[in-house]
Design an enzyme around this catalytic site. Structure first.
Site, PDB file in Angstrom:
ATOM      1  N   GLY C 147       0.825  -1.197   0.000  1.00 38.24           N
ATOM      2  CA  GLY C 147       0.000   0.000   0.000  1.00 38.24           C
ATOM      3  C   GLY C 147       0.860   1.248   0.000  1.00 38.24           C
ATOM      4  O   GLY C 147       2.030   1.219   0.377  1.00 38.24           O
ATOM      5  N   CYS C 148       0.262   2.357  -0.405  1.00 36.13           N
ATOM      6  CA  CYS C 148       1.018   3.601  -0.535  1.00 36.13           C
ATOM      7  C   CYS C 148       1.446   4.135   0.832  1.00 36.13           C
ATOM      8  O   CYS C 148       2.610   4.444   1.065  1.00 36.13           O
ATOM      9  CB  CYS C 148       0.195   4.635  -1.299  1.00 36.13           C
ATOM     10  SG  CYS C 148      -1.504   4.846  -0.732  1.00 36.13           S
ATOM     11  N   TYR C 149       0.479   4.237   1.764  1.00 35.51           N
ATOM     12  CA  TYR C 149       0.838   4.655   3.119  1.00 35.51           C
ATOM     13  C   TYR C 149       1.873   3.703   3.703  1.00 35.51           C
ATOM     14  O   TYR C 149       2.867   4.113   4.309  1.00 35.51           O
ATOM     15  CB  TYR C 149      -0.391   4.615   4.034  1.00 35.51           C
ATOM     16  CG  TYR C 149      -1.339   5.769   3.940  1.00 35.51           C
ATOM     17  CD1 TYR C 149      -0.933   7.064   4.217  1.00 35.51           C
ATOM     18  CD2 TYR C 149      -2.679   5.555   3.622  1.00 35.51           C
ATOM     19  CE1 TYR C 149      -1.832   8.128   4.173  1.00 35.51           C
ATOM     20  CE2 TYR C 149      -3.586   6.608   3.572  1.00 35.51           C
ATOM     21  CZ  TYR C 149      -3.156   7.895   3.847  1.00 35.51           C
ATOM     22  OH  TYR C 149      -4.046   8.931   3.817  1.00 35.51           O
ATOM     23  N   ALA C 150       1.604   2.397   3.541  1.00 34.14           N
ATOM     24  CA  ALA C 150       2.472   1.391   4.146  1.00 34.14           C
ATOM     25  C   ALA C 150       3.904   1.562   3.676  1.00 34.14           C
ATOM     26  O   ALA C 150       4.842   1.550   4.494  1.00 34.14           O
ATOM     27  CB  ALA C 150       1.946  -0.003   3.815  1.00 34.14           C
TER      28      ALA C 150
END
Lengths: 338, 338, 338, 338
Positions: C147-150
């Site tokens: 994921g992008c945040y991750a």
């Protein structure tokens, strides 16, 4: 491999040239000048170039030998001090400032507010809009790279003027992102002032006005009058110019579209579209042109990224032509889309 | 104290009416309707009204007795179902939708794409732009509150048309914040699509076009043709319309300014200024008008907050007139400035 | 040349894959699926791909033969219906949804709110963050793209956790542009709502939380607890995650920096910098990591373009590894800078 | 009617004071100073005040007689030159700069980088956050108006610290619009730099840090340590501070909420809400506080308009208390909502 340099490597157009040239497969970015940062690594101030540009800034472009072409990315008024010597040394030059865009010293003095000191080169400079003046650019020693607003307006209007279907009285309501104004902080570019607004400025006095008039006339052999109002938008990159012209006689949307398709159908970077979009072209050298017929007028839109097709990308397109390279080399990527 | 109600209390114009009415010293906000939220406290969904509006939504406006005036803040096509009964009951009505802005059912059907079912009231409705039609509004039972774009364009053009100094062919390049499009999510209003762009839309088909033509003609007795292109800006509140008209004969900036000063010099909310500014008026019922003469044309700007002077503030200004109150009551605060 | 396809070619990550793959010199983009647009030219809806992608959408990925690798760019819950058959057919798969990022079906059901129907592949999927799990990715048949945040949080925290210098209790205050939320309009992404605000959401429930915990633990062999709050920013592209961890003992800025330099010094796309900048990486696969010691804590920043290093660029980086290509092929351009 | 003046009438906080005071029913705005604009009409430069402020700027505040209270809206370091004489003359003073917010000259010198020359008044100044220090403010001769970030953080944290339910180690991840930085253009506030980004700055060195520590300790009698990182947002007005504190023992969301409700339940301007919203408070003196329990921590949010509750509105709230007026007079309007 041709060696190129940039005078004024720290401004936005200089940085954008670096961004595009550092992955260009057929030229070597060999020099960037900066008086303030001479001796410092380019990627220390332009951190996004880390891993791509390993040079240090030099003080003068003459510090680097054997350059084949130099981009001048300084404010107007400075370029004309640099260009004569470069030309004399046999180096090809692309000037991204406004110094060589007008035809004569009188017009320059009127619009720029100070004298032009290099009238000879001013006369010989070729206006660097490849889609209209490709052949001249190929043989040029000095190219005046068009202004960002000017490019967007010219692309949207010149084909119709040349086709003789509209009156020669153009209203250009131009809207630009803030990066077009350069990197020097000022009250108008201060975020609390411009960040949630749209601001008309330089009404009737913007220097791209005569540039559009000249370019359209050169291309079409028709003299035109341009009424241009720039508006500052709260976005960083992108221009959309909405241009209004009276039709000489009734035409359908399709007939007007056909004129644009004929002009741009074979172009790699110019796309005639139904829904012009800044996001579709941002980050790339592509431009959108669109048109609608309404009330006996044509509303034509020109859309581009002011730092790419409106400045540094177009300059590299010119460079490719001047150096005998494929015109799209180093520029052939789509816009961000989102 | 007069009692007022709002049909459609959850949309942006309904919320904005609530925001302004809750501190209005001379009317009581007595009813807000919402089918979906009937029975729920208004401030539960419109949290910014906590401490200011203590009502619950009702299903129908008829659930509240003794209303003196009702604002209809529904989408167009819905208002015409509500208005006849209100008028019949002797309640004054201000409709913020487009349902009563055009003069006849034929024009309505053409521009709105469906039939108008209340032709009688349509004929009697008064166009609620106080600076141009103050006296008619005072005596009106039904006011059609102007559109946001329309207000900005009319304010910038009507005085020059009336003075007879410009041709009756108006180009209106209008630029609006996104709140003008209402609260229903859609692809065009999706932030990743519009948040870093400027987007022309409804080219030649925007419904404020005939509204401007009608209003200017009513005011000036001169028929006009309006070529209007709306552009969506990445800001929430604010409109700037740049209007272009050909001068019939040479005039100076000062002469044009004098026409505007004569028209608006005594107005509380309209300011003729040199540098029109969205931030100066945002949050308030004030509007800026500005003009420049160039190339035998006038470029005139109209600037306002689309939700206040372009919608709910103007509606309250009309309400004040209709109820015999001081016109500025409840609206007399400056814009945010920054 | 390897042939690749995309399931879900119309969403933002699908479009971004197309944008990057269309100029990739060593793979052929051979298929894009879209149920709604099957049969239509890709560049008709994704106009920015005109001249770059000449395909039409197909209904099913199986309509195209001999694909070597498929990207699944669908919403979560859909990918798990597509993956088993692809794997069975011997096609390599990179899933950009959340369906294969967690280790077991129980965790999936807890965080995603529905059952996982492909537990077997879930167990075998490799987490596709090349800088931490390069070797596993090289041999993988199924990669779960992070994921992008991750990605932004893991890059900023994992090296310090592995080095054992901070407690295993991470606070991640994450800030993202709106394109991370995908292309479906919704109230939170409606411009008037989010365009001039910053909005915390999914407090304590965001699905990237367990993903970060798993990835950091896999990399460091230390179990961690992540307190993550995402905030929606009024920008289109870009994430900056500010992560706070307690130092186990006093350390200097330089000592902390040394840990990051050791981890990322040899990486092409990860840069440890003093002033992390979204604009420096936007449009590119590069990421910035930065850190400061203060009050016995480390504040570490992870910065990237959510659609590139946070999604499609990273997926292509994984593809390069899986297909035995140079890891940076097709991705080796600097960020926009401005 | 009390007469008030503003030293530094051209900056953002000075303008915002004017905006709010010009409609205040119980004080007279009698003087604004500006060295540069002395003699010029205020509304010539602050055009949004046209029709509301009819004064001209004076050079010195002493030019106006019989002032009851003066706001000092200068940069820090300047206020301390003005305050002693005002206090000596028996004029009440509210300083909006940072000059009187810390308790002693040593702390001031450490955080502000230069000596404090008015130690006596520094000791006596009352910290002007009415919700926490109302009674002291009522009797004060000199009020130090809190910083914008500080107000948002203190409101979100002080009640929990005082209730003794969280550790005294606060992480404050603060996010602010650009108007908080004032009206002087600078590279960080240049739109092309900050307009599509989020930028952490002054990491560990922001001057509101000791201010928060002092105020929380004064209120709770518990010493605290604040780790604060400000982030610049691409919006003009609004702050959201996300604060993280460890719970001493397990608590439910409801138990934490009860502490805030007890503290703020009777307050007019502070609202404990589930979904904190900048748009709900922008333009107004209202603030939102919210909280979530997760992972043994509390995440508490403080939200306000940095120019109103974070500066000039709060100063007027203090003024009302100091002059014996109703605390909400002149400030009692809801936020914009949209």
């Amino acid at each position: 491999m041709d060696k190129v340099g940039i005078i004024g490597g720290t401004g936005y157009t200089g940085s954008e040239l670096s961004r595009l040239l550092c992955t260009h497969p057929e030229v070597e970015l060999a020099a960037l000048t900066s008086r303030q940062n001479a001796g410092k690594k380019v990627s220390d101030s332009q951190t996004f170039l880390k891993g791509y540009v390993d040079l240090a800034f030099t003080e003068k472009i003459g510090d680097t030998k054997d350059l084949d072409l130099v981009f001048v990315a300084t404010p107007h008024g400075v370029a004309m001090d640099e260009v004569p010597q470069l030309i004399e040394s046999g180096i090809k030059v692309i000037d991204l400032s406004g110094d060589y865009r007008l035809h004569d010293t009188a017009a320059y003095a009127k619009w720029y507010g100070h004298e032009h000191t290099d009238g000879e080169n001013l006369q010989n400079a070729v206006y660097g809009l490849p889609e209209l003046f490709r052949n001249k650019i190929k043989g040029a020693g000095l190219v005046a790279n068009p202004g960002c607003y000017a490019t967007s307006i010219i692309l949207a209007c010149a084909p119709l003027i040349k086709a003789g279907v509209v009156d020669n009285d153009i209203i250009a309501d131009a809207k630009s992102g803030t990066s077009g104004a350069g990197m020097v902080p000022s009250p108008r570019l201060h975020h609390p002032f411009c960040g949630e607004s749209v601001i008309p400025y330089s009404v009737g006095t913007h220097r791209h006005t005569p540039e559009v008039e000249n370019a359209v006339e050169m291309f079409s052999n028709v003299g035109v009058k341009v009424t241009m109002i720039p508006h500052l938008l709260p976005i960083v990159r992108g221009i959309l110019s909405s241009c209004y012209m009276d039709l000489k006689k009734d035409m359908s949307d399709e007939e007007v579209a056909a004129i644009f398709e004929k002009q741009y159908g074979g172009e790699h970077f110019i796309h005639y579209v139904k829904e012009p979009s800044i996001r579709a072209v941002v980050g790339s050298n592509h431009a959108h042109v669109s048109s609608n017929v309404l009330n006996g007028k044509v509303a034509a839109f020109g859309v581009l990224d002011n730092l790419v097709k409106g400045a540094s990308g177009q300059a590299i397109q010119c460079m490719n032509l001047m150096l005998g390279l494929n015109e799209t080399t180093g520029l052939d990527t789509p816009g961000l889309g989102v």
